[in-house]
Write an enzyme that holds these catalytic residues in place. Structure first.
Site, PDB file in Angstrom:
ATOM      1  N   ASP A 193     -44.456 -48.450  -7.556  1.00  0.00           N
ATOM      2  CA  ASP A 193     -43.800 -47.970  -8.942  1.00  0.00           C
ATOM      3  C   ASP A 193     -42.340 -48.859  -8.864  1.00  0.00           C
ATOM      4  O   ASP A 193     -42.265 -49.713  -8.056  1.00  0.00           O
ATOM      5  CB  ASP A 193     -43.449 -46.533  -8.865  1.00  0.00           C
ATOM      6  CG  ASP A 193     -43.640 -45.778 -10.308  1.00  0.00           C
ATOM      7  OD1 ASP A 193     -42.750 -46.178 -11.162  1.00  0.00           O
ATOM      8  OD2 ASP A 193     -44.480 -44.898 -10.545  1.00  0.00           O
ATOM      9  N   ARG A 215     -41.597 -43.586  -4.856  1.00  0.00           N
ATOM     10  CA  ARG A 215     -40.086 -42.902  -4.857  1.00  0.00           C
ATOM     11  C   ARG A 215     -39.605 -42.565  -3.553  1.00  0.00           C
ATOM     12  O   ARG A 215     -38.484 -42.742  -3.484  1.00  0.00           O
ATOM     13  CB  ARG A 215     -40.217 -41.782  -6.003  1.00  0.00           C
ATOM     14  CG  ARG A 215     -40.226 -41.957  -7.708  1.00  0.00           C
ATOM     15  CD  ARG A 215     -41.193 -42.992  -7.874  1.00  0.00           C
ATOM     16  NE  ARG A 215     -41.177 -43.388  -9.262  1.00  0.00           N
ATOM     17  CZ  ARG A 215     -42.067 -42.719  -9.908  1.00  0.00           C
ATOM     18  NH1 ARG A 215     -42.846 -41.680  -9.849  1.00  0.00           N
ATOM     19  NH2 ARG A 215     -41.884 -43.022 -11.408  1.00  0.00           N
ATOM     20  N   TYR A 231     -48.731 -30.052 -12.067  1.00  0.00           N
ATOM     21  CA  TYR A 231     -47.707 -30.879 -11.390  1.00  0.00           C
ATOM     22  C   TYR A 231     -46.770 -29.970 -10.431  1.00  0.00           C
ATOM     23  O   TYR A 231     -46.048 -29.345 -10.956  1.00  0.00           O
ATOM     24  CB  TYR A 231     -46.837 -31.486 -12.766  1.00  0.00           C
ATOM     25  CG  TYR A 231     -47.214 -32.828 -13.239  1.00  0.00           C
ATOM     26  CD1 TYR A 231     -48.620 -32.918 -13.453  1.00  0.00           C
ATOM     27  CD2 TYR A 231     -46.404 -33.764 -13.633  1.00  0.00           C
ATOM     28  CE1 TYR A 231     -49.121 -34.334 -13.862  1.00  0.00           C
ATOM     29  CE2 TYR A 231     -46.893 -35.114 -13.960  1.00  0.00           C
ATOM     30  CZ  TYR A 231     -48.416 -35.376 -13.972  1.00  0.00           C
ATOM     31  OH  TYR A 231     -48.707 -36.512 -14.559  1.00  0.00           O
ATOM     32  N   ASP A 274     -49.754 -45.513 -17.323  1.00  0.00           N
ATOM     33  CA  ASP A 274     -48.801 -44.381 -18.231  1.00  0.00           C
ATOM     34  C   ASP A 274     -47.523 -45.268 -18.388  1.00  0.00           C
ATOM     35  O   ASP A 274     -47.016 -46.037 -17.905  1.00  0.00           O
ATOM     36  CB  ASP A 274     -48.664 -43.306 -17.137  1.00  0.00           C
ATOM     37  CG  ASP A 274     -48.146 -43.540 -15.860  1.00  0.00           C
ATOM     38  OD1 ASP A 274     -48.379 -44.839 -15.373  1.00  0.00           O
ATOM     39  OD2 ASP A 274     -47.149 -43.081 -15.463  1.00  0.00           O
ATOM     40  N   GLU A 275     -46.794 -44.705 -19.526  1.00  0.00           N
ATOM     41  CA  GLU A 275     -45.684 -44.755 -19.719  1.00  0.00           C
ATOM     42  C   GLU A 275     -45.016 -46.227 -19.682  1.00  0.00           C
ATOM     43  O   GLU A 275     -44.186 -46.575 -18.993  1.00  0.00           O
ATOM     44  CB  GLU A 275     -44.763 -44.106 -18.578  1.00  0.00           C
ATOM     45  CG  GLU A 275     -44.880 -42.569 -18.703  1.00  0.00           C
ATOM     46  CD  GLU A 275     -44.283 -41.527 -17.604  1.00  0.00           C
ATOM     47  OE1 GLU A 275     -43.496 -40.646 -17.852  1.00  0.00           O
ATOM     48  OE2 GLU A 275     -44.063 -42.110 -16.459  1.00  0.00           O
ATOM     49  N   ASP A 317     -44.555 -31.130  -8.652  1.00  0.00           N
ATOM     50  CA  ASP A 317     -43.072 -31.663  -8.614  1.00  0.00           C
ATOM     51  C   ASP A 317     -42.438 -30.423  -9.424  1.00  0.00           C
ATOM     52  O   ASP A 317     -40.986 -30.441  -9.484  1.00  0.00           O
ATOM     53  CB  ASP A 317     -42.692 -32.928  -9.148  1.00  0.00           C
ATOM     54  CG  ASP A 317     -43.430 -33.441 -10.463  1.00  0.00           C
ATOM     55  OD1 ASP A 317     -44.212 -32.576 -10.955  1.00  0.00           O
ATOM     56  OD2 ASP A 317     -42.947 -34.282 -11.080  1.00  0.00           O
ATOM     57  N   HIS A 362     -44.061 -49.441 -14.908  1.00  0.00           N
ATOM     58  CA  HIS A 362     -43.908 -49.013 -13.610  1.00  0.00           C
ATOM     59  C   HIS A 362     -43.961 -50.076 -12.692  1.00  0.00           C
ATOM     60  O   HIS A 362     -44.237 -49.891 -11.441  1.00  0.00           O
ATOM     61  CB  HIS A 362     -44.796 -47.906 -13.321  1.00  0.00           C
ATOM     62  CG  HIS A 362     -44.566 -46.606 -13.926  1.00  0.00           C
ATOM     63  ND1 HIS A 362     -43.421 -45.737 -13.601  1.00  0.00           N
ATOM     64  CD2 HIS A 362     -44.967 -45.856 -15.074  1.00  0.00           C
ATOM     65  CE1 HIS A 362     -43.279 -44.486 -14.561  1.00  0.00           C
ATOM     66  NE2 HIS A 362     -44.256 -44.777 -15.363  1.00  0.00           N
ATOM     67  N   TRP A 403     -45.523 -35.955  -7.381  1.00  0.00           N
ATOM     68  CA  TRP A 403     -44.342 -37.011  -7.653  1.00  0.00           C
ATOM     69  C   TRP A 403     -43.176 -36.873  -7.119  1.00  0.00           C
ATOM     70  O   TRP A 403     -42.585 -35.662  -6.702  1.00  0.00           O
ATOM     71  CB  TRP A 403     -44.036 -37.103  -9.191  1.00  0.00           C
ATOM     72  CG  TRP A 403     -45.339 -37.405 -10.187  1.00  0.00           C
ATOM     73  CD1 TRP A 403     -45.805 -36.511 -10.766  1.00  0.00           C
ATOM     74  CD2 TRP A 403     -45.967 -38.679 -10.433  1.00  0.00           C
ATOM     75  NE1 TRP A 403     -47.040 -37.297 -11.643  1.00  0.00           N
ATOM     76  CE2 TRP A 403     -46.864 -38.385 -11.370  1.00  0.00           C
ATOM     77  CE3 TRP A 403     -45.804 -40.047  -9.853  1.00  0.00           C
ATOM     78  CZ2 TRP A 403     -47.836 -39.595 -11.536  1.00  0.00           C
ATOM     79  CZ3 TRP A 403     -46.339 -40.949 -10.168  1.00  0.00           C
ATOM     80  CH2 TRP A 403     -47.607 -40.819 -11.162  1.00  0.00           C
ATOM     81  N   THR A 404     -42.694 -37.849  -6.435  1.00  0.00           N
ATOM     82  CA  THR A 404     -41.556 -37.442  -5.119  1.00  0.00           C
ATOM     83  C   THR A 404     -40.276 -37.887  -5.483  1.00  0.00           C
ATOM     84  O   THR A 404     -39.569 -37.953  -4.667  1.00  0.00           O
ATOM     85  CB  THR A 404     -42.128 -38.158  -3.985  1.00  0.00           C
ATOM     86  OG1 THR A 404     -42.345 -39.393  -4.231  1.00  0.00           O
ATOM     87  CG2 THR A 404     -43.520 -37.449  -3.786  1.00  0.00           C
ATOM     88  N   GLU A 405     -39.804 -38.017  -6.637  1.00  0.00           N
ATOM     89  CA  GLU A 405     -38.367 -38.378  -6.931  1.00  0.00           C
ATOM     90  C   GLU A 405     -37.415 -37.572  -6.275  1.00  0.00           C
ATOM     91  O   GLU A 405     -36.424 -37.819  -5.608  1.00  0.00           O
ATOM     92  CB  GLU A 405     -38.188 -38.072  -8.556  1.00  0.00           C
ATOM     93  CG  GLU A 405     -38.623 -39.390  -9.327  1.00  0.00           C
ATOM     94  CD  GLU A 405     -39.973 -38.964  -9.996  1.00  0.00           C
ATOM     95  OE1 GLU A 405     -40.749 -38.335  -9.374  1.00  0.00           O
ATOM     96  OE2 GLU A 405     -40.378 -39.443 -10.747  1.00  0.00           O
ATOM     97  N   TRP A 407     -53.012 -36.084 -18.165  1.00  0.00           N
ATOM     98  CA  TRP A 407     -51.968 -35.488 -17.836  1.00  0.00           C
ATOM     99  C   TRP A 407     -50.993 -35.034 -18.584  1.00  0.00           C
ATOM    100  O   TRP A 407     -50.243 -34.123 -18.481  1.00  0.00           O
ATOM    101  CB  TRP A 407     -51.370 -36.607 -16.535  1.00  0.00           C
ATOM    102  CG  TRP A 407     -50.535 -37.693 -17.285  1.00  0.00           C
ATOM    103  CD1 TRP A 407     -50.974 -38.737 -18.010  1.00  0.00           C
ATOM    104  CD2 TRP A 407     -49.064 -37.622 -17.827  1.00  0.00           C
ATOM    105  NE1 TRP A 407     -49.769 -39.560 -18.609  1.00  0.00           N
ATOM    106  CE2 TRP A 407     -48.757 -38.802 -18.369  1.00  0.00           C
ATOM    107  CE3 TRP A 407     -47.925 -36.766 -17.401  1.00  0.00           C
ATOM    108  CZ2 TRP A 407     -47.335 -39.311 -18.888  1.00  0.00           C
ATOM    109  CZ3 TRP A 407     -46.561 -37.124 -17.948  1.00  0.00           C
ATOM    110  CH2 TRP A 407     -46.357 -38.308 -18.555  1.00  0.00           C
TER     111      TRP A 407
HETATM  112  C1  ACM Z   1     -47.324 -39.610 -15.241  1.00  0.00           C
HETATM  113  O1  ACM Z   1     -47.002 -38.524 -14.651  1.00  0.00           O
HETATM  114  N1  ACM Z   1     -46.535 -40.550 -15.582  1.00  0.00           N
HETATM  115  C2  ACM Z   1     -48.910 -39.906 -15.122  1.00  0.00           C
END
Ligand code: ACM
Ligand code: ZN
Length: 774
Positions: free
Chosen positions: A199, A170, A430, A332-333, A432, A269, A481-483, A405
């Site tokens: 990602d 990100r 987390y 994930d996701e 972030d 991702h 996570w660096t968004e 997570w």
């Molecule tokens: C995650 O936070 N999507 C692993």
């Protein structure tokens, strides 16, 4: 007080000592807290220009350890000890002691003649060196002599896997910043760096076989502003690491006993990879490197053989670059919307006889097939697979390790299946999330609220596991996570000092954990951050305001704390506190609304101001009985949350809002005496993306005995529409004045999410706060 009194148990009190002899004496009140520290009143060791570091071995690892120790001592004191082999004279002796049971354990003994650091391995010696380093006074390289009290330290980590993750997709950081990040981890005895390299928003590692991954996939045309505002910055963004840079960084980390666990996030991702190789997607594209945040529907096509070959080829180069036993494959996701429509994916489902069963769809089983494929390939190369907890869905690949997570439930389920687990629940780890509720004075973050104390409070061993299952909890990790972190400086700010709290969760024994002791040691430790030039959050130095209700006396009690020694001064009328404001000396009792403003004063300098408004009404501090249960993650103080004088504000996860799922709010408030009432109001918090909908019906009733109620007002609300903005909504119901002892407030949740939403047909969350009775 004399230092001889400082045994391990008393070490927490050491902050009360004057910073001895103008800071020329070492002190073992470090982070993470060692298992055993016994200081004696024997003569201390004197570190001076004559001190040498002595090695009993010629091994490269130990030579490097010695060089690092020499540099650390030089940075702290200005004295650079020579490195030699002799064991006579004033020496710091580094040795391996195979009798130490824990592979990373060490002992550190100091007396007038020597400091002996013995480790079970070179890594153990390194942790002993870190302890000595952190114990030295920070005299800015200006000491001619430093006194090191006679001591016996025996220490070893609680968990073998002590991780921190960094997302460089990100936002990208330079190789130099990655090395600085690794230094930060080493300072906290962290031994795994989980490097999230790919990602939707950028592919950041050179793969020789697929050059377009970086030629195209590492570049995005622009970046969305804020939380997917719909506005873009218009600035191209790019960056990746060459394989040479990766090799250098792997070595740099290994020299500090840190293993890099690389992550190639698949099969979701993957939009940046699809931008480079569109024929690996279900639709064939075209795709762009994503310019906004979220979870993209564009994922690898699971029905395409090329995709499987791609996975193998990429993982092959990854294993050539990273010696880690674990390789992270994401998982994930991964939305299944395209797989549901894609003829190739559906053909694969058919060929493999995948069926929806046991609560998992055929597409979830297809994802399990892909992860199992990757896992089998890694196994053939002698490596193990690690993945996010979604890899449980549709069946775990044999031998795979799970990173839990979405809370701890994935980790618990995996441990019960005898799979290894790394705990990294978002609610505790987390980084972030916001560090303070004063969001106006914080850099934009993803949301949530994760203060230092919450990180510190985390206990990774779930109570529901048997001893045998608990052995599968191999460690703990925090994720960055660096968004919303465009620069490395901001990543540091989000990481520090929460990494310090994490390090005690990972390293220290639970019996030795104590938040007050920790914050006292942390105020010293932040001097180390200052000297190393790290950017860190300073909320610790502000005043923390704790609010409690006393239901018996209908009072709100305010407690204030701050780290270390400082005066706390406050006002209750919203004015800025000054050195002349009221000194805090103990709990403040409130019986009416107040605008609390508090600050800590240290050496004449004021901290940032902490603000807390308390809003009183006839229900404030009254007991509340809930007739239906809250969701377990959003229970906080239970019914009392609704009458604690604290208004729920932006962000549903702040502890101010009660959350219900599948149940309704049904709260009975005891006003403690007969009271004239003519209106009752209630706030709801709507956040559609998080499945939090508004109430459908609100009802008020009154009662003299708390048993039989008479309805006095109600209001029904329409189903939420897609266009309804996320917001806080207030519903006030008025009625002819009546005298009552009990008030019942009912708010029915949305039990059936409308068609337009991804959660259609399922129950929504309902978030409610502060009930106001007038
Ligand atoms: C995650 O936070 N999507 C692993
Ligand atoms: Zn497909």
């Amino acid at each position: 007080m004399n230092k001889k009194l400082l045994t391990g148990a008393l070490a927490a009190m050491a902050f009360l000592l004057p910073s001895t002899a103008a800071g020329q004496t070492a002190d073992f009140n470090i982070i993470p807290r060692p298992q055993q520290v016994k200081v004696s009143n024997d003569a201390p060791f004197t570190l001076s220009a004559k001190t040498v570091i002595s090695l009993g071995t010629n091994s490269q690892d130990m030579k490097r350890n010695a060089n690092m120790l020499a540099s650390y001592i030089e940075q702290a004191t200005g004295i650079r000890p020579a490195i030699g082999k002799g064991k006579s004279g004033a020496a710091i002796i580094l040795t391996i002691d195979k009798t130490i049971a824990n592979a990373e354990g060490y002992k550190l003994d100091a007396d007038a003649k020597q400091i002996r650091i013995a480790g079970a391995s070179a890594a153990g010696v390194f942790y002993g060196i870190q302890t000595l380093r952190k114990s030295l006074p920070l005299v800015n390289g200006k000491a001619s002599k430093v006194s090191i009290p006679a001591v016996h330290i025996a220490d070893a980590p609680r968990f073998a896997y002590r991780g921190t993750h960094l997302d460089v997709s990100r936002h990208f950081v330079t190789a130099d910043s990655v090395r600085q990040f690794i230094d930060m981890l080493a300072l906290h005895n962290i031994n795994r760096f989980h490097w999230h390299l790919t990602d939707d928003q950028g592919w950041r590692i050179e793969i020789k076989k697929y050059p377009l991954l970086t030629q195209i996939g590492s570049k995005r045309a622009q970046t969305v502003i804020g939380h997917n505002s719909g506005k873009y910055d218009g600035k191209p963004y790019s960056g990746f690491y060459t394989q040479k840079q990766i090799r250098d960084i792997v070595k740099y980390a290994a020299d500090r006993y840190i293993t890099i666990v690389p992550e190639i996030d698949l099969p979701g991702h993957m939009q940046a990879a699809l931008a480079a190789y569109p024929d690996m997607g279900c639709t064939g594209g075209p795709y762009e490197v994503w310019q906004k945040w979220g979870v993209s529907d564009n994922v690898l096509c699971a029905g395409n053989d090329k995709t499987l070959t791609f996975i193998d080829n990429v993982l092959k180069e990854i294993t050539q670059l990273f010696p880690s036993k674990y390789i992270h494959v994401g998982g994930d996701e991964c939305p299944k919307t395209q797989w549901q429509k894609c003829p190739k994916c559906q053909a694969r489902i058919k060929a493999l006889n995948l069926e929806a069963k046991d609560g998992h769809s055929a597409e979830e089983r297809l994802q399990s097939y892909i992860i199992t494929h990757a896992s089998n390939y890694l196994k053939s190369l002698g490596r193990n697979t690690i993945g996010w907890d979604e890899i449980l869905e549709g069946g775990l690949a044999e031998g795979a390790t799970v990173m839990s997570w979405r809370g701890e439930s994935g980790g618990i389920a995996a441990a019960k299946q005898h799979h290894d687990v790394v705990m990294t629940p978002n609610s505790y780890l987390y980084f972030d999330y916001y560090q303070s509720l004063d969001k106006a004075n914080e850099p934009l973050a993803i949301g949530g609220y994760l203060p230092l104390e919450t990180v510190y409070s985390y206990e990774p061993m779930p109570k529901e596991l048997t001893a045998d299952e608990a052995r599968h909890i191999i460690g703990v990790q925090a994720n960055i996570w660096t968004e919303y972190m465009p620069t490395f400086k901001q990543m540091q700010y989000m990481a520090l000092p929460r990494l310090a709290a994490l390090s005690e969760v990972q390293w220290s024994q639970p019996a030795l954990k104590d938040y007050t002791s920790f914050t006292n040691r942390l105020t010293e430790f932040t001097h180390m951050y200052d000297r190393l030039g790290y950017n860190y959050a300073k909320h610790l130095y502000n005043v923390a305001i704790h609010v409690d209700s006393d239901n018996k006396w209908r009072e709100i009690l305010i407690h204030m704390t701050t780290a270390g020694k400082a005066e706390i001064r406050y006002t209750l009328d919203g004015t800025e506190p000054t050195v002349n404001s009221t000194l805090y000396t103990g709990a403040i009792v409130l019986q009416k609304s107040a605008k609390i403003r508090a600050a800590a004063f240290r050496d004449g300098k004021r901290s940032s101001v902490t603000s807390q408004d308390i809003s009183f009404n006839k229900a404030t501090a009254c007991p509340v009985e809930l007739l239906q249960p809250t969701h377990k993650n959003y229970t906080y103080k239970g019914g009392a949350t609704l009458t604690d004088g604290l208004l729920g504000d932006k962000g549903f996860g702040t502890g101010r809002w009660l959350g219900f799922s599948g149940n309704d709010l049904e709260a009975v408030i005891d006003l403690k005496q007969n009271t004239d009432v003519s209106s009752v109001s209630l706030n709801t918090c709507v956040d559609k993306g998080s499945w939090i909908f508004d109430a459908r019906n609100i009802e008020m009733s009154v009662s003299a005995d708390g048993k039989s109620f008479t309805k006095v007002a109600s209001k029904s609300l329409p189903a939420l529409e897609e266009q309804t903005p996320d917001n806080i909504y207030t519903y006030e119901l008025t009625f002819p004045q009546t005298t009552t002892r009990y008030v019942k407030v009912t708010a029915t949740s949305e039990h059936n999410i409308p068609e337009w939403h991804g959660g259609k047909g399922k129950p929504a969350f309902l978030f409610v706060d502060e009930i106001s009775v007038k």
